[in-house]
Design a protein around this motif. Sequence first.
Motif, PDB file in Angstrom:
ATOM      1  N   SER A  14      -1.789   2.806   2.054  1.00 44.15           N
ATOM      2  CA  SER A  14      -1.834   3.874   0.761  1.00 44.15           C
ATOM      3  C   SER A  14      -1.685   5.084   1.223  1.00 44.15           C
ATOM      4  O   SER A  14      -1.433   6.219   0.752  1.00 44.15           O
ATOM      5  CB  SER A  14      -2.537   3.538  -0.319  1.00 44.15           C
ATOM      6  OG  SER A  14      -3.908   3.810   0.044  1.00 44.15           O
ATOM      7  N   CYS A  53      -8.089  -3.734   3.316  1.00 45.28           N
ATOM      8  CA  CYS A  53      -8.055  -2.575   4.109  1.00 45.28           C
ATOM      9  C   CYS A  53      -6.839  -2.145   4.621  1.00 45.28           C
ATOM     10  O   CYS A  53      -6.736  -0.835   4.678  1.00 45.28           O
ATOM     11  CB  CYS A  53      -9.149  -2.715   5.277  1.00 45.28           C
ATOM     12  SG  CYS A  53      -8.961  -3.911   6.524  1.00 45.28           S
ATOM     13  N   PRO A 107     -11.974   0.621   1.231  1.00 45.87           N
ATOM     14  CA  PRO A 107     -11.084   0.081   0.191  1.00 45.87           C
ATOM     15  C   PRO A 107     -11.877   0.266  -1.515  1.00 45.87           C
ATOM     16  O   PRO A 107     -11.497   0.465  -2.343  1.00 45.87           O
ATOM     17  CB  PRO A 107     -11.062  -1.431   0.427  1.00 45.87           C
ATOM     18  CG  PRO A 107     -10.744  -1.198   1.935  1.00 45.87           C
ATOM     19  CD  PRO A 107     -11.824  -0.248   2.350  1.00 45.87           C
ATOM     20  N   THR A 138      -5.001  -0.756   1.812  1.00 43.54           N
ATOM     21  CA  THR A 138      -5.565   0.915   1.398  1.00 43.54           C
ATOM     22  C   THR A 138      -5.273   1.618   2.517  1.00 43.54           C
ATOM     23  O   THR A 138      -4.833   2.954   1.968  1.00 43.54           O
ATOM     24  CB  THR A 138      -7.325   0.594   1.467  1.00 43.54           C
ATOM     25  OG1 THR A 138      -7.661  -0.564   0.468  1.00 43.54           O
ATOM     26  CG2 THR A 138      -7.795   2.047   0.865  1.00 43.54           C
ATOM     27  N   GLY A 178       0.800  -1.067  -0.009  1.00 47.37           N
ATOM     28  CA  GLY A 178       0.114   0.039   0.056  1.00 47.37           C
ATOM     29  C   GLY A 178       0.667   1.181   0.100  1.00 47.37           C
ATOM     30  O   GLY A 178       0.777   2.255  -0.738  1.00 47.37           O
ATOM     31  N   ALA A 215     -12.284   3.725  -2.110  1.00 44.79           N
ATOM     32  CA  ALA A 215     -11.168   4.193  -3.093  1.00 44.79           C
ATOM     33  C   ALA A 215     -11.081   3.648  -4.320  1.00 44.79           C
ATOM     34  O   ALA A 215     -10.730   4.323  -5.185  1.00 44.79           O
ATOM     35  CB  ALA A 215      -9.984   3.919  -2.004  1.00 44.79           C
ATOM     36  N   ASN A 232      -5.101   2.727  -4.446  1.00 45.90           N
ATOM     37  CA  ASN A 232      -6.283   1.654  -3.897  1.00 45.90           C
ATOM     38  C   ASN A 232      -5.511   0.382  -4.143  1.00 45.90           C
ATOM     39  O   ASN A 232      -4.875   0.006  -5.204  1.00 45.90           O
ATOM     40  CB  ASN A 232      -7.602   1.850  -4.637  1.00 45.90           C
ATOM     41  CG  ASN A 232      -7.401   1.571  -6.010  1.00 45.90           C
ATOM     42  OD1 ASN A 232      -7.748   0.121  -6.381  1.00 45.90           O
ATOM     43  ND2 ASN A 232      -7.354   2.479  -6.772  1.00 45.90           N
ATOM     44  N   THR A 233      -6.253  -0.830  -3.570  1.00 51.38           N
ATOM     45  CA  THR A 233      -5.626  -2.029  -3.651  1.00 51.38           C
ATOM     46  C   THR A 233      -5.648  -2.783  -5.145  1.00 51.38           C
ATOM     47  O   THR A 233      -4.555  -3.145  -5.338  1.00 51.38           O
ATOM     48  CB  THR A 233      -6.259  -3.087  -2.664  1.00 51.38           C
ATOM     49  OG1 THR A 233      -6.291  -2.631  -1.420  1.00 51.38           O
ATOM     50  CG2 THR A 233      -5.849  -4.365  -2.577  1.00 51.38           C
TER      51      THR A 233
END
Length: 454
Positions: A236, A230, A329, A233, A65, A332, A71-72
């Motif tokens: 990140s 999560c 997540p 995310t 992240g 995003a 985002n994932t």
Amino acid sequence: MEKRANFGSKLGIILASAGSAVGLGNVWRFPTEVGTNGGAAFILIYVGCVVLLGIPLMVSEFVIGRHTHKNTADAYRQLAPGTPWVFQGYLGVFTSWFILCYYSVVAGWTLKYLVSAVTGQVAAISDSTVYFSDFTSNPWMPVLYMVLVILMCHWVIVRGVQEGIEKSSKLMMPLLLMIIAVLVICSFSMPGSSEGMTFLLKPDFSKITSDVVLSAMGQAFFSLSIAMGCLCTYASYFTDDAKLMKTAGSVALIDTTVAIMSGFIIFPAVFSVAEVAPDAGPGLVFITLPNVFQIAFSHVPWLGWAFAVMFYLLLLLAALTSMMSIHEPVTAFLLERFSMSRRNATRIVTLSCVVVGTLCSLSFGPLADVRILFGMTFFDFFDFVSAKVFLPVGGIIIALFTGWKLERKMVLDELTNHGTLRSRLFPVYIFLIKWIAPLAIGLIFLNELGLFAL
Ligand code: PHE
């Protein structure tokens, strides 16, 4: 392009991540698992799973992240474009959404019980089993409460990372920790509570089977919010000076402490009121505890009231901070991939969750006879598939991805913040993530599927 959001402080980072980890899994699921799976023996195995598998996987998600700041789904796309690894990115987003749908149902129950506790109804329940099943099987009420908690979560997410997630975590998490401390003290001071302590602390190794080990691992993954997209995310949004290993260690420590403390709240209380069984299953907090509150405090009713209110408030706070972390997540992903506004992305996630969550909620009432697979209701299916299939599969993929695919130098750079932090634990981490995690999760998962009759 608009600058991407990030958390404003290290404390915010830890509290938001701990908020994700500390959830119903700690207060609701953990004590139930301990109660049915051999007390302290289970706790020992659980802690082993957290240290050997949980923390390394959490660190891996943080690396992915924070390195990409995406985002994932897009994070995996950036790190391994055009390869099957990208699948894990989507799986993470999907798992988050999947869990959000059924998690909200139980979160709704906690809101209902909080309201009942405040209005003094919990203290007046005559048969808590009937009260619980009357409520959950009602076609309207549980859905209404579920919608309310989803809207609370929506309200936070729509405000964004710093103003929404970080601010509310900084408010809710300290409150949650304070409530836990007060409740532990209350529970210990009940007469006969030492039996509960013995139950929690005395290991019964005869109960440990491969199934129990699987449960411990599943519980560790679920509780640490691993493999759901999560953590990745949230990471990140981490700043470049956040210390990933240290953060993972703190989050795991807070999470495990809260889980064990919840056991300390529930078992001494349960044992001080002899009539109720400690292994009552998931009904423990909704069926057993209302009885406990009543009996234990029959001589000082206001204390019972306060205990019940604090307990259900604790559950609700725990549930909300976790829901935020699985809502984000998906939000995003929509927001960044489809260039939507945050408002619209949040709306889509919230609405879809209300629709599917309603099906899960109704599976305790009007849809109780609808079995979608292997005799499972909607709710059971969502719970089973996410905890027993998506999480282990996601866990293996993340371990293999960071252990075997990612460039070692990039992982080291992330973990040492480009050489400014020491890297003593790095070889241990690499060994665990490369060999131990995939093997252990793989074995346990295959055993669960019945491949070898251990
Ligand atoms: N970790 C949370 C808990 O213990 C659950 C959770 C699940 C949180 C999925 C986020 C995502 O309850």
